[in-house]
Design a protein around this motif. Sequence first.
Motif, PDB file in Angstrom:
ATOM      1  N   ILE A 240       0.833  -1.207   0.000  1.00 14.33           N
ATOM      2  CA  ILE A 240       0.000   0.000   0.000  1.00 14.33           C
ATOM      3  C   ILE A 240       0.869   1.260   0.000  1.00 14.33           C
ATOM      4  O   ILE A 240       0.488   2.291  -0.561  1.00 14.33           O
ATOM      5  N   ILE A 241       2.061   1.184   0.604  1.00 13.20           N
ATOM      6  CA  ILE A 241       2.989   2.321   0.538  1.00 13.20           C
ATOM      7  C   ILE A 241       3.438   2.547  -0.906  1.00 13.20           C
ATOM      8  O   ILE A 241       3.484   3.697  -1.384  1.00 13.20           O
ATOM      9  N   GLN A 242       3.756   1.458  -1.617  1.00 14.58           N
ATOM     10  CA  GLN A 242       4.183   1.568  -3.003  1.00 14.58           C
ATOM     11  C   GLN A 242       3.056   2.106  -3.878  1.00 14.58           C
ATOM     12  O   GLN A 242       3.272   2.953  -4.759  1.00 14.58           O
ATOM     13  N   THR A 243       1.840   1.637  -3.648  1.00 15.17           N
ATOM     14  CA  THR A 243       0.692   2.110  -4.438  1.00 15.17           C
ATOM     15  C   THR A 243       0.446   3.601  -4.208  1.00 15.17           C
ATOM     16  O   THR A 243       0.151   4.350  -5.152  1.00 15.17           O
ATOM     17  N   THR A 244       0.565   4.024  -2.953  1.00 12.55           N
ATOM     18  CA  THR A 244       0.380   5.436  -2.641  1.00 12.55           C
ATOM     19  C   THR A 244       1.431   6.296  -3.325  1.00 12.55           C
ATOM     20  O   THR A 244       1.128   7.370  -3.871  1.00 12.55           O
ATOM     21  N   TRP A 245       2.675   5.833  -3.297  1.00 19.34           N
ATOM     22  CA  TRP A 245       3.749   6.600  -3.931  1.00 19.34           C
ATOM     23  C   TRP A 245       3.537   6.705  -5.440  1.00 19.34           C
ATOM     24  O   TRP A 245       3.789   7.756  -6.038  1.00 19.34           O
ATOM     25  N   ILE A 284       2.428  11.701   2.706  1.00 17.91           N
ATOM     26  CA  ILE A 284       3.425  11.809   1.638  1.00 17.91           C
ATOM     27  C   ILE A 284       3.214  13.078   0.824  1.00 17.91           C
ATOM     28  O   ILE A 284       4.182  13.728   0.396  1.00 17.91           O
ATOM     29  N   ASP A 285       1.973  13.465   0.612  1.00 16.87           N
ATOM     30  CA  ASP A 285       1.699  14.699  -0.124  1.00 16.87           C
ATOM     31  C   ASP A 285       2.276  15.907   0.618  1.00 16.87           C
ATOM     32  O   ASP A 285       2.866  16.804   0.000  1.00 16.87           O
ATOM     33  N   ASN A 286       2.109  15.942   1.935  1.00 15.47           N
ATOM     34  CA  ASN A 286       2.692  17.036   2.721  1.00 15.47           C
ATOM     35  C   ASN A 286       4.215  16.992   2.679  1.00 15.47           C
ATOM     36  O   ASN A 286       4.874  18.045   2.642  1.00 15.47           O
ATOM     37  N   ALA A 295      15.316  16.271  -2.929  1.00 13.19           N
ATOM     38  CA  ALA A 295      15.373  15.682  -1.587  1.00 13.19           C
ATOM     39  C   ALA A 295      14.858  14.242  -1.650  1.00 13.19           C
ATOM     40  O   ALA A 295      14.325  13.780  -2.672  1.00 13.19           O
ATOM     41  N   ASP A 296      15.031  13.542  -0.566  1.00 12.67           N
ATOM     42  CA  ASP A 296      14.532  12.174  -0.423  1.00 12.67           C
ATOM     43  C   ASP A 296      13.506  12.133   0.704  1.00 12.67           C
ATOM     44  O   ASP A 296      13.676  12.787   1.745  1.00 12.67           O
ATOM     45  N   ILE A 297      12.457  11.364   0.492  1.00 12.80           N
ATOM     46  CA  ILE A 297      11.443  11.126   1.524  1.00 12.80           C
ATOM     47  C   ILE A 297      11.651   9.719   2.050  1.00 12.80           C
ATOM     48  O   ILE A 297      11.606   8.743   1.287  1.00 12.80           O
ATOM     49  N   TYR A 298      11.899   9.599   3.335  1.00  7.36           N
ATOM     50  CA  TYR A 298      12.196   8.310   3.950  1.00  7.36           C
ATOM     51  C   TYR A 298      10.930   7.751   4.609  1.00  7.36           C
ATOM     52  O   TYR A 298      10.245   8.452   5.375  1.00  7.36           O
ATOM     53  N   VAL A 299      10.632   6.504   4.306  1.00  9.00           N
ATOM     54  CA  VAL A 299       9.536   5.774   4.945  1.00  9.00           C
ATOM     55  C   VAL A 299      10.136   4.524   5.569  1.00  9.00           C
ATOM     56  O   VAL A 299      10.651   3.645   4.857  1.00  9.00           O
ATOM     57  N   ARG A 300      10.093   4.466   6.889  1.00 11.11           N
ATOM     58  CA  ARG A 300      10.642   3.313   7.614  1.00 11.11           C
ATOM     59  C   ARG A 300       9.490   2.523   8.222  1.00 11.11           C
ATOM     60  O   ARG A 300       8.629   3.075   8.897  1.00 11.11           O
ATOM     61  N   LEU A 301       9.504   1.224   7.996  1.00 10.17           N
ATOM     62  CA  LEU A 301       8.435   0.350   8.457  1.00 10.17           C
ATOM     63  C   LEU A 301       9.031  -0.769   9.294  1.00 10.17           C
ATOM     64  O   LEU A 301      10.023  -1.390   8.905  1.00 10.17           O
ATOM     65  N   GLY A 302       8.438  -1.015  10.444  1.00 12.05           N
ATOM     66  CA  GLY A 302       8.915  -2.080  11.307  1.00 12.05           C
ATOM     67  C   GLY A 302       7.968  -2.314  12.463  1.00 12.05           C
ATOM     68  O   GLY A 302       7.031  -1.536  12.690  1.00 12.05           O
ATOM     69  N   LEU A 303       8.171  -3.376  13.202  1.00  8.69           N
ATOM     70  CA  LEU A 303       7.367  -3.721  14.367  1.00  8.69           C
ATOM     71  C   LEU A 303       8.070  -3.255  15.637  1.00  8.69           C
ATOM     72  O   LEU A 303       9.277  -3.434  15.787  1.00  8.69           O
ATOM     73  N   ILE A 304       7.308  -2.659  16.541  1.00  8.33           N
ATOM     74  CA  ILE A 304       7.843  -2.211  17.829  1.00  8.33           C
ATOM     75  C   ILE A 304       7.327  -3.157  18.893  1.00  8.33           C
ATOM     76  O   ILE A 304       6.102  -3.283  19.086  1.00  8.33           O
ATOM     77  N   SER A 305       8.227  -3.804  19.572  1.00  8.68           N
ATOM     78  CA  SER A 305       7.816  -4.775  20.595  1.00  8.68           C
ATOM     79  C   SER A 305       7.531  -4.055  21.900  1.00  8.68           C
ATOM     80  O   SER A 305       8.050  -2.994  22.169  1.00  8.68           O
TER      81      SER A 305
END
Length: 305
Positions: A240-245, A284-286, A295-305
Amino acid sequence: MPHLVPGQPSSAEITWQLSKVIADSSQKIRACEDENQAMRQVLEVAPIGYLQVDEETRLLWCNAQASHLLGIQPPMQEPSQQPRLLLELVRSFELDSLIDMTRQRQSLQQRDWVLYRVFPDPFHPRHEPTYPLRGYGVPLARGQVGIFLENRQEANQLIQQRDRWTSDVAHELKTPLTSIRLVAETLRSRVDISLQGWLDRLLNETIRLGNLVEDLLNLSRLGGEDFQGLNLKPVDLPQIIQTTWQSLEPLARVKHIDLVYEGPSELLINLDQALFHRVLVNLIDNAIKHSPPHADIYVRLGLIS
């Protein structure tokens, strides 16, 4: 003849002073009664309902609007008439709770509810309209409570009409905006390079308008009567992140902005895909809007225990 002590007032002076105090007190009492009567006259013709109960939640007085909303008769003003319990006249748990809460907290309280008329005689049922009410509880002296009642039916109807109009307009705009975007994307690869900037601008504005239309539709769906809750289902977040981008990439291309994704290639989470997509679009639009060129927009995805 009574002996008078020097410096003490005579009985005549005491009588005159007492008479003056009694006269002043009577005048103040009459003034208070006049003010109370004037206030009742104002409340009687007020466009909202008002009722007043004593420390035992017995109805002391109500105006015509409250009598109409609650379907009760105003209490008699005769001194011999004992006030009746409000519960005997109005079967409303929410109204009783508002009164108790106001009395306990000794502060202004508010509550919304729908009043359903309940009549105890099953052999002579009466079909009365229901009202969405908003009540305001005001603590008074000696444990008494005043309740203002506002009929919210007209306000609710206006809100529903506004939401329905918003939804209709959004649906009407969605189809032509989609067509404009498809035409712009098709023409971009077929026109001269010198004209591509104009097509990019048209495409960017079309995307922004499309996003606004989607926001209106989502708000209408969330606030509508047919809303049944979130549509939760397993969704692959990286996908869904890829589709949004991809939907926002034309905006980023103008400023030469790239997306840098850091995270797993697959991660399934239960969520409402349509609403979460709108959240990502806004974020992402903002980011594109407020980032400098190249510039680069960073999207980090992970699980927080």
